[in-house]
Write an enzyme that holds these catalytic residues in place. Sequence first.
Site, short mmCIF file in Angstrom:
data_model
loop_
_atom_site.label_atom_id
_atom_site.label_comp_id
_atom_site.label_asym_id
_atom_site.label_seq_id
_atom_site.Cartn_x
_atom_site.Cartn_y
_atom_site.Cartn_z
N TYR A 107 1.68 10.71 -10.60
CA TYR A 107 1.12 9.71 -9.69
C TYR A 107 0.58 8.51 -10.48
O TYR A 107 0.95 7.35 -10.22
CB TYR A 107 0.02 10.34 -8.83
CG TYR A 107 -0.77 9.32 -8.06
CD1 TYR A 107 -0.17 8.53 -7.08
CD2 TYR A 107 -2.13 9.12 -8.32
CE1 TYR A 107 -0.90 7.57 -6.39
CE2 TYR A 107 -2.86 8.17 -7.63
CZ TYR A 107 -2.24 7.39 -6.67
OH TYR A 107 -2.96 6.44 -6.00
N PHE A 153 0.82 -1.22 0.00
CA PHE A 153 0.00 0.00 0.00
C PHE A 153 0.84 1.26 0.00
O PHE A 153 0.35 2.32 -0.36
CB PHE A 153 -0.88 0.05 1.26
CG PHE A 153 -1.93 -1.01 1.33
CD1 PHE A 153 -3.16 -0.83 0.72
CD2 PHE A 153 -1.70 -2.20 2.02
CE1 PHE A 153 -4.14 -1.81 0.78
CE2 PHE A 153 -2.67 -3.18 2.09
CZ PHE A 153 -3.89 -2.99 1.47
N PHE A 180 -11.13 2.88 -7.34
CA PHE A 180 -11.79 4.14 -7.67
C PHE A 180 -11.69 5.01 -6.41
O PHE A 180 -10.64 5.05 -5.81
CB PHE A 180 -13.17 3.86 -8.29
CG PHE A 180 -12.99 3.42 -9.73
CD1 PHE A 180 -12.34 2.23 -10.04
CD2 PHE A 180 -13.35 4.25 -10.79
CE1 PHE A 180 -12.07 1.86 -11.36
CE2 PHE A 180 -13.09 3.89 -12.10
CZ PHE A 180 -12.45 2.70 -12.39
N LYS A 225 2.13 4.52 -10.72
CA LYS A 225 1.38 3.29 -10.42
C LYS A 225 1.40 2.36 -11.64
O LYS A 225 1.54 1.13 -11.50
CB LYS A 225 -0.06 3.64 -10.04
CG LYS A 225 -0.17 4.31 -8.67
CD LYS A 225 0.13 3.32 -7.55
CE LYS A 225 -0.01 3.91 -6.18
NZ LYS A 225 0.16 2.94 -5.11
N ALA A 251 2.76 4.42 -0.57
CA ALA A 251 2.99 5.25 -1.76
C ALA A 251 2.63 6.68 -1.41
O ALA A 251 1.86 6.94 -0.49
CB ALA A 251 2.12 4.78 -2.92
#
Length: 322
Positions: free
Chosen positions: A139, A71, A167, A143, A73
Site C-alpha cells: 500500500y 482519492f 496521517f 502511493k 485507491a
Amino acid sequence: MILVTGGAGYIGSHCVKRLLDKGYAVVVIDNLSRGHRDAVLTGDFVHGSIGDRRILEEVFTRWPIEVVMHFSALAYVGESMERPAEYYENNVAQTLTLLTACRDYGVKYVIFSSTCATYGEVERVPITEDTPIAPLNPYGHSKRMVEVILEDFDRAYGIKSCIFRYFNAAGADPSGMLRERHQPETHLIPIVLEVAAGQREYVEIFGTDYPTPDGTCIRDYVHVNDLSDAHILGIEYLRSGSPSMIFNLGSEKGFSVREVIDTCECVTGRTILVKEGQRRPGDAPRLVAEATRAKTLLGWRPERSDLRTIVADAWHAMRCCR
Ligand code: UDP
C-alpha cells in the site's frame, strides 16, 4: 470543473461536500467497489473505473476538467500484504491511465491522496516531508510510486500537483450527513464507537508492549473536514502558479490507543470493553506529523482536529447517518 475520483469513499465524499458548499463545480467518478452511492452529494456522478480509458474520454470530453482530485485507491495495509497485485493494479496502473488521460485532455492540476505510510518506521517524530521514505508494505509503495509518477509528469508535461500525505484521517462532517463506512471496518475510532453503540462486543488493543508511555501505539488523528479544507486550499495554491509540492497533513499531536479509547468513553458516556492482544504486523510505534509546510504555504488551519471534537463528530454521525 473539479473531477473527484473516489468521491463515494470516506475522504472523497467529505471533500465533495466541502467543495459544493464553497461553490465549486464537481463531477465524481467512482466504481463503487468500496464507496457508497448515497455518500455522493452531487448529481454529476459517473459510475466507472479510472482504469477505463473509454470512460475517461467520455468524462473529459463532456466536462472541461481543470483539476483532478484523486482519492480512489485500495487502502488496507494488511490486505495489500496479501494481495499486492491488486494494489499495484488499482493504485498504480489505473492511476497511470488516469494521469495519461489528464495529460491528453489538458488537465492542469492534480491533487493526490498520499499517506504517512510512505515513511514506514521512522527513527524520530515529528515527521517532516524530508523524513526519509521507506514504505513497509505494498500500500505504502503504491502511493509512493504515484508520487514519483507525478514528479515526472510535472517535469515532462507540466502537470502541477499537490501531494498530501495524510496521517490518521478520522471524524465526520458535523452535519451528520456523511460518515466513515468501511467494509470491513479496521480503523480504531469507528471500531471503538461501534463497541460504545453496542454493535460490537469489545475492542482489541493491538500490542501493549510498544516503547511508548502506556505501551500502546501513538498516532496523529486529523479531522476529515480539515483534510478536505487542505485540498481546497491546494486548488488555490496551484492556480496561483506555485510549484508542485508534497505536504504532510496531521494535527501534530500524538495519542495512544488507550487515550483514544478513554476519549471515546468520555464523549459517549459508555463503558468500552477492551481486550489486550498481540501487535499487528507492520504497525509503527509512533507516527506524528509536522505540518508546518501546509500551514505556511497553504495557510491551512485545522479547526476540528482536537481528539474530542473528532470523536464527538464521528459519534454524532454514527447515530444520524445511514
Ligand atoms: N488499533 C487497535 N485495535 C483495532 C484497530 C486499530 O489497537 O481494532 C490500533 C492500531 O494498531 C494502530 C492504531 O490503533 O496503532 C490506529 O490504527 P488504524 O487502523 O485506525 O489506523 P492506521 O494507523 O493503521 O492507519
